[in-house]
Design an enzyme around this catalytic site. Sequence first.
Site, PDB file in Angstrom:
ATOM      1  N   GLU A  29      66.578  95.887  53.612  1.00 53.38           N
ATOM      2  CA  GLU A  29      67.709  95.481  54.319  1.00 53.38           C
ATOM      3  C   GLU A  29      68.014  96.604  55.350  1.00 53.38           C
ATOM      4  O   GLU A  29      69.199  96.933  55.612  1.00 53.38           O
ATOM      5  CB  GLU A  29      68.793  95.436  53.336  1.00 53.38           C
ATOM      6  CG  GLU A  29      68.617  94.266  52.447  1.00 53.38           C
ATOM      7  CD  GLU A  29      69.937  93.812  51.700  1.00 53.38           C
ATOM      8  OE1 GLU A  29      71.081  94.108  52.171  1.00 53.38           O
ATOM      9  OE2 GLU A  29      69.855  92.998  50.789  1.00 53.38           O
ATOM     10  N   HIS A  84      72.550  99.515  45.475  1.00 53.89           N
ATOM     11  CA  HIS A  84      71.091  99.426  44.795  1.00 53.89           C
ATOM     12  C   HIS A  84      70.900 100.814  44.253  1.00 53.89           C
ATOM     13  O   HIS A  84      71.186 102.125  45.023  1.00 53.89           O
ATOM     14  CB  HIS A  84      70.051  99.149  45.477  1.00 53.89           C
ATOM     15  CG  HIS A  84      70.177  97.436  45.643  1.00 53.89           C
ATOM     16  ND1 HIS A  84      69.090  96.675  45.036  1.00 53.89           N
ATOM     17  CD2 HIS A  84      70.806  96.614  46.274  1.00 53.89           C
ATOM     18  CE1 HIS A  84      69.553  95.368  45.155  1.00 53.89           C
ATOM     19  NE2 HIS A  84      70.582  95.237  45.984  1.00 53.89           N
TER      20      HIS A  84
END
Length: 587
Positions: free
Chosen positions: A297, A571
């Site tokens: 990402e 995350h």
Amino acid sequence: MVLRLSPFPNGFVSGLHAVGWALILPCFWFLDRLIAVCKSTTLERIKRPEQECYLYPLQVFFGSIIFFILFLVTAPVALLGFLIWVPLQAYRRPFSYHIETHLPLEGEARHNFEDGKATFGFATANLCLLPDSLARFNNLGHTQRRATLIGKCVAQSVSRPHIRIFIDSPSSCGNLSASSSLFHTTNSACYGATDKQTKPAVNDTSGSLEGEVLSANPNSHVVHVPCDDTEEQEIETAPPTATTVVNTNQNSNQHGEAGERSAPRVLHSQGPGERDGVPWEVSSLFPANVDILCLEEVFDKRAARKLKDALGPVLGHILYDVGVYACQMPPCCSSFKFLNSGLFLASRFPVLEAQYHCFPNSRGEDALAAKGLLCAKVLIGQNHKQEKVVGYFNCTHLHAPEGEGEIRCEQLNMVTVWIDEFQTSHRRPDEVVVFDVLCGDFNFDNCSPDDLREQNHNIFEEYIDPCRAGPGKEKPWVIGTLMEQPTMYEDDVITPENLQRTLETEELRRQYISPPVPAVGFPLVYPLPDEPWVGRRLDYILYRQHSIPKHYKTEIEEFTYITQLAGLTDHIPVGLRLRVCDCSAED
């Protein structure tokens, strides 16, 4: 073979592409700010009561009007740039390659394998570096600032000295610390600060870290710890020769009252740090011995360049801006791609070959990004037979929406085929492969009933998952890696040390790690009796044994959960260190 640095075949096409993007960028930026000014993160809402009550409505009202007008004004210019930019994508290679020209560690990073053994460190992290307006829908803002902070703290962590700890014991010998490495690096002991940790991080729009300069030791440290009742310790270090910037915002987990680093945690061969034969720990710093880093990402181009500039001097070889844009010829991609794949690879080893594949079956919002698979072949050095030693590293980011497991299974099928095709086409008879690693954000876990189909995929027969006990069952020490976005800025998880303590405590972990997803129409029963609460583990590092020669043996040296990016992503990064031994060299 040496990869071409530019993704374009010549300078003219590259320059024309730069002109087209320069015409698009202002309009794109104004649209990004138009959406971002109306969307707040939890951290911004927490700080809002400290401001005058009328400031935020005025900011939203006037900001929306100004950015909307500027968007309309620049739209015709952006349209012209778009007409230039789109056709050039057919001539663009789907990644850029950066080599650091002044890299003193490169000669040390090429190991000759004469002793028949080596260790390799890998790490992966999903950073959610989307354009700022889109990142805010994941409760993360200030993309450029986060990219700067992430790049600095990761670079300083992986370049700190490797500390080798030896323990005198009849039952153990040799190096038990996962901090050992074949490669010497410069010292650094810093982690990134979030907006809530330090005021300068909020006020400084450049995202720079305030710090002091300390002396550093570029050589490995050797610490001898006797196992008897004496307190004798021997520490051998070389004279300090380098300097590094160290963040002053650190607590007692890394520094004592005088600002010195505390002793590293030791992973004993028998003890609480190892279960099921896998040494593991929760660390507030990235491992010092990371050799290859995979990020997901990293969609924003400017953020990718910031990471490249920060990690390049440390790791040396960077693949970034990975993926395709616009329309591609079938069967490459199914729709127009506004964003690249988000994959970013940094390696201490030179990249010999690289190949990218785009998933053709994406749906919904995921179809706007060119998610896919990046395969790389890296040069390690030579072995005792003077054969060239290489490794294969693969990273991917699978389909995200819940309840669409059939798409992820199709993508896993493609991943296995593409990896085998890449290795078959680029394998040479005079080369020896010493590792074959697959990592990334798989967007499914091993505990959710909704992910049952993916949990039983045959990729787990090809590759070994250190955390997996079987389909739908994790090993008892495993920790989920997806955080609950609304609670990301709570005190228990806002700093690396607080997040570290939270992950080590199951009761706290339940509050901040995302729970499993139930199957449609069935209530969730989790955890089962006498089983620990794990949560959703979406981030994987897998390795394959059968693709390397039979006389090479691979063992897990350490698995790490990394809390250094607390407050900077949703995350939890993970790391894996493998020990590879050439059994024929010992004969």
